[in-house]
Design an enzyme around this catalytic site. Structure first.
Site, PDB file in Angstrom:
ATOM      1  N   HIS A  90       6.480 -60.192  -0.897  1.00 51.36           N
ATOM      2  CA  HIS A  90       6.210 -59.450  -2.131  1.00 51.36           C
ATOM      3  C   HIS A  90       4.811 -59.727  -2.698  1.00 51.36           C
ATOM      4  CE1 HIS A  90      10.374 -58.860  -1.725  1.00 51.36           C
ATOM      5  NE2 HIS A  90      10.800 -59.901  -2.413  1.00 51.36           N
TER       6      HIS A  90
ATOM      7  N   ASP B 167      10.875 -54.032   1.994  1.00 50.51           N
ATOM      8  CA  ASP B 167      10.426 -55.039   1.040  1.00 50.51           C
ATOM      9  C   ASP B 167      10.723 -54.376  -0.302  1.00 50.51           C
ATOM     10  OD1 ASP B 167       9.107 -56.542  -0.837  1.00 50.51           O
ATOM     11  OD2 ASP B 167       7.411 -56.992   0.456  1.00 50.51           O
ATOM     12  N   HIS B 168      11.836 -54.760  -0.932  1.00 51.31           N
ATOM     13  CA  HIS B 168      12.314 -53.950  -2.058  1.00 51.31           C
ATOM     14  C   HIS B 168      11.329 -53.920  -3.216  1.00 51.31           C
ATOM     15  CE1 HIS B 168      13.796 -57.847  -3.555  1.00 51.31           C
ATOM     16  NE2 HIS B 168      13.592 -57.308  -4.733  1.00 51.31           N
TER      17      HIS B 168
END
Lengths: 357, 522
Positions: free
Chosen positions: B266, B203-204
């Protein structure tokens, strides 16, 4: 002092620290009024005490540090016979802020001083730094006695031990500064960071960690003026691996030889000049182990060139990618390090002082 | 290769790493599946170059690209070079670039083709022979999600999922499933081949410095923790607004929508960072345990809840950046009559001792007034307002705002007296901006995440139970909104609220707010 595209300037001859400080406040307010998205950087003060004759060279070096420019840089430009205090203040940003974004303002204050100001240097510099920010002191042209008075307002001092003419004196000075409680950032040490990282990586696989206890020889090649850097590298290995060392012996006037005691086992040590190296710092490090392994790292194109020899005699070579930071990059890193506390330099320094007679 | 027998007194720690800012990464071969795709070109390859530039790659590092396109190793090296030159955050140093690309290999074929994995195995063995030592293997799945299980199972079938003397890891891009069922099924198939310790779900957002700073903000500063609970906090509002539309991503976006694109992953992660208890230590397991507890404390919504606690909408034509812009349905590539939401807002509750009764508002959308990601924590008002007689209309509850982008920082709204003879109060802001306080530039999220995955540090990656806990919250909403059903042209729901591009979002979102609460201006 990198690509400045927006700058407000004030200057005055025969000025006072109060007037300079007022001008700084005025320029900051003026810039903020121009655009509310201009905000002053508040990270670090830096005081550079420079010989006026060489101040252009120092300005060039500082221009190269890019984003590592101190929030407020105070340049005390010294010219012995000067009677009058002149000053120039610049509040600059790297550009106009884009909508919704901020643009950092960095302040540079250049104060021209003479002999008559040296006794009261602290009263000139102290009002001109941002309160509550750490202050880094740099005196690249020597003048150690003169800047002594500024140490009490500085939390860190930047020096480059390879620039001192006598290696042992450079190490003693760093040690004395450290003993006074000033955090020492030594560019001679920072130049060796990639070398230390790679040596640590070479012995990091769990099956190779024990090899650090079998090191039998270390040799370091260095720029002719960087004996200190080589001694610090050996000092680092010795302090991390708990070797006992004695003073090295000079050989042929250009090299040092000696040994360390690693828990009853001898480790051969040698420092050699690499006359071909054009930049300060290390040219190569080679390590041998009692089990027949050998690792050497040498400066190469596009990174460090590694050479590995296995106990069975098999050899391999490869490049570990990494860009040279250049001297500007090393100086920038020195400024950044003023905000950190690196625990391994002082132990390495202490060993290096023993190594170099 | 000769091996060393380990003596009983061998050091467990490497004494040479003390004091180093960058810890060593074990020698690794990184294999990118989908190596010719957009993510690889824009993010992964530039990230690898920047790591190489800084000397942060492992001492021995090799890169292998796998993709369907037929081409030679040299062609792929050329592609890598072009991508790095175009998308790297710094101008490449020619010698470093050449050094990085020197040994890059390419394997072409479809991901379900056994021969691809046989070729890949040969390349990996070749690199290992070249190195003369075992190399860790990291398989990065940068492909369409449908290929994740295909690749993982093929890696298992070909025996590439294990190595006797080295670590093997698999890095999986988002989305990890599009429903709870899919996420569970994908976890089941992945974990049949790899252990959880080998799996790194990206999950960047978690790789962004700003998100990591939230933990430092909460747990390194004693002044906030005593207030960080239901006794002092009125509400929490998390916003991720974009000024831009969907650009050329219609294919992806229309099948995803705002809820699945941002909230399911996010924004729930941001909520976890706000609401989690202090972990015992900052190890991967401890941090992720605490985040899972938060997700488990959020009640799974029923269909009736969804109608009450969610709003979705789509942008219509409007103005952005001084230009007229088209509505979502007019964007190129968007299917006629699409009901995909470009705006989603939720009101969630975290039912635990610390947070019971405190609403957490989450909203995200495309084509809103401006780009901002922030977390606003509104404190309860003071119990007695002594200044009310003096016409202090400006008195407002304290609000702590953590801005993640574009201007990362913390702002605290306080009441202050207006200078003058009367005691009149108005709100003022105390601002802290990260950009003014640090010299270093933040690395790109992918630089941090690739390094961590190669080092085996999973702190910034999502664990299997975390993914499923996120889906447990979002799945009923997906079902209710009918997004799980295939899109039928012309089947647009008339009731889907619209908001003008460049606006604050749909008015319907106000209906989510508890009395007295209001959305912060975007």
């Amino acid at each position: 002092m990198s690509a400045i595209t927006s700058e407000a300037v004030w200057s005055e001859q025969g000025t006072t620290p109060d007037a300079i400080e007022a001008a700084l406040r005025e320029l900051l307010a003026q810039r903020h009024a121009e655009n509310g998205n201009f905000v002053p950087a508040r990270v670090l003060n830096m005081i550079a005490f420079v010989d006026r004759e060489w101040s252009g060279e120092i300005a060039n070096r500082l221009r190269g540090v890019g984003r590592y420019h101190a929030s407020r840089l105070l340049v005390l430009s010294y010219e012995p016979r000067r009677e009058r205090l002149d000053a120039r203040v610049m509040v600059a940003s790297e550009g106009e802020p884009a909508p919704g974004e901020l643009a950092l303002l960095r302040e540079t204050v250049v104060v021209e001083i003479g002999d008559r100001h040296l006794d009261d240097l602290l009263t000139i510099a102290d009002p001109l730094v941002v309160t509550d920010l750490p202050t880094l002191l740099w005196s690249p042209h020597g003048y150690h006695d003169v800047v002594e008075g500024l140490l009490e307002m500085s939390q860190a001092i930047l020096l480059d031990s390879v620039e001192e003419p006598v290696a042992r004196e450079a190490l003693d000075r760093a040690s004395a500064l450290n003993a006074r409680g000033t955090y020492v950032v030594d560019l001679a040490w920072l130049r060796s960071t990639p070398w230390r990282e790679r040596l640590a990586a070479a012995f990091d696989p769990p099956r190779l960690r024990g090899e650090t206890r079998r090191i039998s020889a270390v040799s370091v090649r260095h720029h002719p003026a960087s004996t200190v850097a080589a001694a610090l590298m050996v000092g680092w290995l010795a302090s991390r691996l708990e070797w006992r060392v004695e003073a090295l012996e000079e050989a042929d006037g250009y090299a040092y030889r000696g040994s360390a005691n690693a828990g009853g086992r001898d480790v051969r040590l040698s420092l050699d000049v690499a006359p071909e190296l054009q930049v300060p710092g290390l040219a190569g490090v080679a390590i041998e182990t009692a089990s027949g392994r050998g690792l050497s790292l040498d400066r190469g194109i596009g990174g460090l060139r590694a050479h590995w020899r296995a106990p069975d005699g098999g050899e391999r070579e490869w490049t570990i990618p990494g860009a040279s930071r250049g001297e500007a990059g090393v100086l920038g890193e020195g400024i950044r390090q003023a905000l950190l506390r690196e625990p391994t330099y002082v132990p390495a320094l202490n060993v290096a002082r023993t190594l170099l007679p | 290769m000769a091996t060393i027998t380990t003596e009983p007194d061998e050091p467990l720690e490497n004494p040479l790493t003390a004091g180093l800012e960058r810890l060593p990464v074990a020698p690794t071969t990184l294999v990118i599946f989908g190596a010719t795709g957009d993510l690889a070109r824009r993010k992964l390859l530039p990230a690898l170059y920047n790591l190489a530039h800084e000397g942060a790659l492992p001492e021995r590092f090799h890169l292998v690209g796998v993709s369907r396109r037929e081409q030679e190793h040299e062609d792929f090296r050329g592609d890598c070079e072009q991508a790095i030159r175009r998308f790297s955050r710094r101008t490449p140093d020619e010698s470093v670039l050449a050094s990085l690309l020197e040994t890059v290999k390419y394997v072409s074929g479809t991901f379900d083709d056994e021969s691809v994995y046989a070729q890949l195995g040969e390349v990996l063995d070749h690199f290992q022979q070249l190195a003369g030592e075992p190399l860790n293997r990291a398989f990065y799945l940068s492909t369409a999600p449908a290929f994740f299980p295909v690749i993982v199972e093929a890696l298992g079938d070909s025996g590439l999922n294990r190595h006797e003397d080295a670590q093997v890891r698999v890095i999986i891009e988002k989305p990890f499933g599009t429903t709870l069922h899919e996420a569970r099924e994908l976890n089941r198939r992945v974990l049949a081949i790899f252990d959880e310790t080998q799996v790194f779900r990206i999950d960047h957002y978690l790789g962004k410095e700003t998100v990591q700073n939230m933990m430092a903000f909460r747990f390194a500063n004693g002044m906030f923790e005593p207030l960080w609970n239901r006794n002092y906090i009125e509400s929490v509002q998390i916003t991720a607004a974009e000024e831009l539309g969907i650009g050329s991503r219609a294919d992806y976006y229309d099948s995803s929508g705002a809820l699945r694109d941002l909230i399911q992953n996010h924004m729930l992660q941001l909520l976890c960072h706000v609401a989690m208890e202090p972990p015992v230590s900052f190890t991967a397991e401890e941090v992720r345990n605490e985040k899972v507890k938060v997700l488990q404390a959020i009640p799974q919504p029923t269909a009736a809840d969804v109608a009450e606690m969610t709003v979705r909408a789509q942008y219509s034509a409007g103005h952005a950046g001084g230009e007229d812009v088209q509505g979502y349905l007019e964007e190129e590539g968007v299917p006629e009559g699409s009901i995909t939401e470009t705006y989603a807002a939720l009101r969630l509750e975290v039912d635990n001792w610390r947070w019971a009764g405190v609403p957490f508002y989450l909203r995200t959308g495309k084509r809103l007034a401006r780009k901002i990601t922030e977390i606003a924590v509104t404190l309860k008002p003071v119990p007695h307002l002594a200044f009310s007689q003096q016409g202090s209309l400006g008195v407002q509850p304290n609000q702590l705002v953590l801005t993640l982008q574009p201007n990362e920082g913390v702002s605290l709204r306080l009441g202050a007296k207006i200078p003058g003879t009367r005691m009149i109060i108005r709100p003022v802001n105390m601002e802290f901006l990260y950009g003014t306080a640090f010299l270093s530039q933040s690395p790109e999220a992918y630089e941090r995440l690739i390094t961590d995955a190669m080092r085996g540090d999973a702190t910034l990656f999502t664990r299997n139970d975390e993914v499923e806990a996120q889906w447990r919250i979002c799945d009923p909403i997906v079902q209710y909104w009918g997004l799980a059903q295939p899109h039928t042209p012309g089947a647009r729901t008339d009731g889907l609220p619209q908001y003008e591009a460049g606006s604050q979002g749909p008015r319907e979102a106000d209906g989510l707010l508890r009395e007295g609460d209001r959305w912060r201006a975007i």
